[in-house]
Design an enzyme around this catalytic site. Structure first.
Site, PDB file in Angstrom:
ATOM      1  CG  HIS A 195       1.022 -21.907   4.785  1.00 24.69           C
ATOM      2  ND1 HIS A 195       1.196 -20.933   3.829  1.00 24.69           N
ATOM      3  CD2 HIS A 195       1.644 -21.438   5.889  1.00 24.69           C
ATOM      4  CE1 HIS A 195       1.888 -19.930   4.341  1.00 24.69           C
ATOM      5  NE2 HIS A 195       2.169 -20.206   5.604  1.00 24.69           N
ATOM      6  CD  GLU A 221       1.183 -13.478   8.013  1.00 22.61           C
ATOM      7  OE1 GLU A 221       0.887 -14.119   9.039  1.00 22.61           O
ATOM      8  OE2 GLU A 221       2.196 -13.719   7.318  1.00 22.61           O
ATOM      9  CE  LYS A 238       9.051 -18.169  11.138  1.00 27.93           C
ATOM     10  NZ  LYS A 238       9.048 -18.627   9.738  1.00 27.93           N
ATOM     11  CG  HIS A 283       4.460 -16.289   3.871  1.00 21.51           C
ATOM     12  ND1 HIS A 283       5.009 -17.450   3.369  1.00 21.51           N
ATOM     13  CD2 HIS A 283       4.124 -16.548   5.165  1.00 21.51           C
ATOM     14  CE1 HIS A 283       5.002 -18.374   4.323  1.00 21.51           C
ATOM     15  NE2 HIS A 283       4.487 -17.850   5.419  1.00 21.51           N
ATOM     16  CG  HIS A 325       5.883 -21.343   9.088  1.00 21.64           C
ATOM     17  ND1 HIS A 325       6.775 -20.646   8.302  1.00 21.64           N
ATOM     18  CD2 HIS A 325       4.638 -20.925   8.727  1.00 21.64           C
ATOM     19  CE1 HIS A 325       6.096 -19.821   7.505  1.00 21.64           C
ATOM     20  NE2 HIS A 325       4.797 -19.973   7.742  1.00 21.64           N
ATOM     21  CG  ASP A 361       0.670 -19.793   9.420  1.00 21.38           C
ATOM     22  OD1 ASP A 361       1.681 -20.055   8.749  1.00 21.38           O
ATOM     23  OD2 ASP A 361       0.339 -18.626   9.685  1.00 21.38           O
ATOM     24  CG  ASN A 362       3.735 -19.672  12.234  1.00 25.74           C
ATOM     25  OD1 ASN A 362       3.075 -19.274  11.282  1.00 25.74           O
ATOM     26  ND2 ASN A 362       5.034 -19.484  12.328  1.00 25.74           N
TER      27      ASN A 362
END
Length: 437
Positions: A80, A234, A85, A231, A82, A331-332
Site C-alpha cells: 500500500h 482513517e 503523491k 481506504h 502512494h 503508505d505515503n
C-alpha cells in the site's frame, strides 16, 4: 560484509552458505527453527533457487559465499503506497500535520502541479528508492478524480512496462465514492482500470448514502471483474464504521473478488464487543487488512499543543487472530500525509514491530512485508524463498532479530536473479527542478 565481494566470481552457479532466514519466508521446506529463524544453505543456478538445504549441506562442487550467519530475506512486498503523491513536501508541506491539512494541501498541489511530466519524475524516483532497498512488488493507490485519472494511469502503465524486469507494479484508483454519481466520469474510470489492469478503490464515508454507494461499488466491481482495495476509517472517531458496512456488503453480495481494507484506524477506538463483532464480519467476508503504522501514527490523534493518546493503528493482532490476512506497508512518502519515509520495507517492518508490538514472539513477524503482503496482492510467487523461484534476495550482515531491528541495515546487498543489484539511492537534488522546489 562487503557489498560487492560477497559472491563468488562465477555468479551462475554458487551457494550461499551459513545463512539465517526468517522461517516464515521459506516456502515448501521444513527446516529447524529457533525464534522464527532457520539456518540454511541456498543453492543458486542461472538466477534460480535450485535448493534450500539445512546448514552445512551445500555440495562441495558449488562455489560458496559464507554469510557467517547473516540473514537472507526474499525481496520485499510494499502492499500500500502512494507513488503519485510522493516527494511533494518541499513545495507543499502540511501546515499543521493533521489529516485535514494533508487533504487540502494535496488537493492544492494536484491542481497546480500534477502534469504527466511531474508525476512521472516523482514516481520513477520512488521506484528507484524501492528497488535499491530490495522491494520486488509494489501496489500504489492513484488519485483518480478527473482529469487526473487519465494523466496518472497513463504514467503508471508506462512505468510498469519500463520496470517490468525489476519491479512488479499494481495500481488502485483512489476517489471519493460520491464521484460515482458522475456517470460519464465513472464509466471512463472503469474503462481506464480495465485497460490498465487496475483495481477499484475509493474512500467510503459514514452517511446516509454509504449503503447505496457500497452497493454500486461492488456491483460495478462484480460486473467488470475488478478486485477492490479501499481506504477505510482513517480517523479516531469510534462512530466511523465503514469497515463493518463493507464487510456486510461483501457478504450480502457473496462477492468473489479480492477485497482489501487499508488503515481501519477507528476500529481500535471502539468498545471491545463492537470491535469483535466487526472483526468477525471481516473474517467471514475474507477481507484482508493492511496497516500503515508510520503514517497513521503521524496523522492520527494530532491536535495542537496536545500529546497523542494512542498509536493510530488498527486492531492488528485481533484481526490476525481471527484469521484475517494482515500486512503492513509504507503508505505515503515525503508528502503532506507523511513527511518522512523512503519506501524501505526494512524501516516499515522495524517500526511496525515497535508500534504494533509484533515482538514477543517475533517468530512469524517477517510475514507482514513478505508472504502475507504478497498473498494479499495475489502474487504467491513473490515474497518467499522457494525452490524453482528466481533468486531475488536481500542479504544482511545482521544475524539475529536484535541486530536486524537495531540498525537501518544500510549495508544490505540486493540480488535479482542471483546477480548483485548495483543501484544506489537517488539523490534528492534530482527533484529540485520540480515546480516550486
Amino acid at each position: 560484509m562487503s557489498r560487492f565481494s560477497i559472491l563468488p566470481p562465477d555468479q551462475n552457479r554458487f551457494a550461499l552458505v551459513n545463512t539465517t532466514i526468517p522461517s516464515v519466508a521459506i516456502a515448501g521446506h521444513q527446516l529447524s527453527s529457533k525464534d522464527g529463524l532457520s539456518e540454511a544453505d541456498l543453492l543458486i543456478e542461472d538466477g534460480v533457487i535450485k535448493a534450500v538445504l539445512p546448514k552445512g549441506q551445500a555440495p562441495s562442487d558449488y562455489a560458496k559465499a559464507d554469510l557467517q550467519q547473516g540473514m537472507v530475506w526474499p525481496c520485499f512486498v510494499d502492499a500500500h503506497t502512494h507513488l503519485d503523491k510522493g516527494h511533494i513536501w518541499q513545495r507543499n508541506a502540511n501546515p499543521d500535520g493533521t489529516f485535514q491539512g494533508a487533504l487540502e494541501t494535496v488537493d492544492k498541489d494536484r491542481r497546480e502541479n500534477w502534469s504527466a511530466q511531474d508525476v512521472h519524475k516523482r514516481m520513477e524516483f520512488s521506484l528507484r528508492c524501492a528497488y535499491a532497498h530490495g522491494t520486488g512488488l509494489i501496489r500504489t493507490h492513484i488519485d483518480s478524480l478527473a482529469p487526473q485519472h487519465r494523466i496518472s494511469f497513463e504514467v503508471f502503465t508506462s512505468l510498469r512496462e519500463a520496470w517490468k524486469d525489476r519491479l512488479a507494479l499494481q495500481a488502485v484508483a483512489l476517489f471519493p465514492l460520491d464521484a460515482m454519481d458522475d456517470a460519464p466520469y465513472f464509466s471512463d474510470l472503469i474503462h481506464v482500470l480495465k485497460t490498465s489492469n487496475g483495481l477499484l478503490g475509493g474512500v467510503p464515508k459514514m452517511g446516509p448514502q454509504l449503503t447505496a454507494q457500497l452497493e454500486k461499488l461492488f456491483k460495478t466491481a462484480e460486473e467488470h471483474g475488478l478486485d477492490v482495495d479501499l481506504h477505510i476509517d482513517e480517523t479516531d472517531d469510534p462512530d466511523a464504521e465503514t469497515l463493518r458496512a463493507v464487510a456486510e456488503t461483501v457478504l450480502r453480495h457473496k462477492f468473489a473478488g479480492k477485497v482489501t481494507a487499508g488503515h481501519c484506524c477507528s476500529l481500535a477506538r471502539q468498545d471491545e464487543e463492537r470491535a469483535k463483532q466487526t472483526i468477525d464480519l471481516v473474517a467471514r467476508a475474507g477481507i484482508s487488512v493492511i496497516s500503515l503504522p508510520m503514517c497513521n501514527m503521524y496523522l492520527q490523534d494530532r491536535y495542537a499543543d496536545r500529546t497523542p493518546r494512542w498509536r493510530g493503528v488498527t486492531l492488528f493482532k485481533e484481526l490476525t487472530a481471527a484469521g484475517v490476512t494482515t500486512a503492513v506497508a509504507s503508505d505515503n512518502t515525503r508528502d503532506p500525509f507523511y513527511a518522512f519515509g523512503d519506501l524501505d520495507p526494512v524501516e516499515v517492518f522495524r517500526e511496525a514491530v515497535r508500534i504494533i508490538h509484533l515482538d514477543h514472539p517475533l517468530t512469524d513477524a517477517a510475514r507482514v512485508v513478505t508472504t502475507s503482503a504478497a498473498d494479499i496482492l495475489g502474487r504467491t510467487d513473490i515474497g518467499r524463498i522457494q525452490q524453482g523461484q528466481p533468486a531475488d534476495l536481500v542479504l544482511f550482515s545482521a544475524r539475529r532479530w536484535s541486530e536486524f531491528l537495531s540498525r537501518p541495515q544500510s549495508d544490505r546487498t540486493v540480488l535479482r536473479r542471483g546477480k548483485i543489484v548495483e543501484a544506489s539511492l537517488p539523490d534528492y537534488r534530482e527533484l529540485d527542478s520540480l515546480t516550486g522546489a
